[in-house]
Design a protein around this motif. Structure first.
Motif: not given
Length: 124
Positions: A70-97
């Motif tokens: 997880i990371s954030r960009d202050n200038a863009k007021n944006t948060v990121y989630l970089q997801m690597n080595s994904l697995r079938p069990e990672d399947t879901a709806v992802y929500y930001c809060a």
């Protein structure tokens, strides 16, 4: 009020990568904590990762530690989630809060604002 809009979801094969984005508007997030949660069909919502906007330090669920960042960009007021080595069990709806506190937490009810979610599907 804070509005959150997620993007970046999609279909990916196991072992692949995706980067989710969460663009915030309405307020700058310097005094907020941000979190990513996910909910798979038939399952309860679960914590994935969180970050204190001021410190930039990330916190992770054990299930994603070492694979997600997880990371954030202050200038863009944006948060990121970089997801690597994904697995079938990672399947879901992802929500930001967003939480009106600099203290991070993995408890969903502690967050004040939520995005609409983005679907991530990992095929085997």
């Amino acid at each position: 009020q804070v509005q959150l809009v997620e993007s970046g979801g999609g279909l990916v094969q196991a072992g692949g990568s995706l980067r989710l984005s969460c663009a915030a508007s309405g307020r700058t997030l310097g005094s907020y904590a941000m979190g990513w949660f996910r909910q798979a069909p038939g399952k309860e919502r679960e914590f994935v990762a969180a970050i204190s906007w001021s410190s930039g330090r990330g916190y992770y669920a054990d299930s994603v530690k070492g694979r997600f960042t997880i990371s954030r960009d202050n200038a863009k007021n944006t948060v990121y989630l970089q997801m690597n080595s994904l697995r079938p069990e990672d399947t879901a709806v992802y929500y930001c809060a967003a939480r009106s506190s600099q203290l991070v937490t993995g408890i969903g009810s502690e967050y004040d604002y939520w995005g609409q979610g983005t679907q991530v599907t990992v095929s085997s």
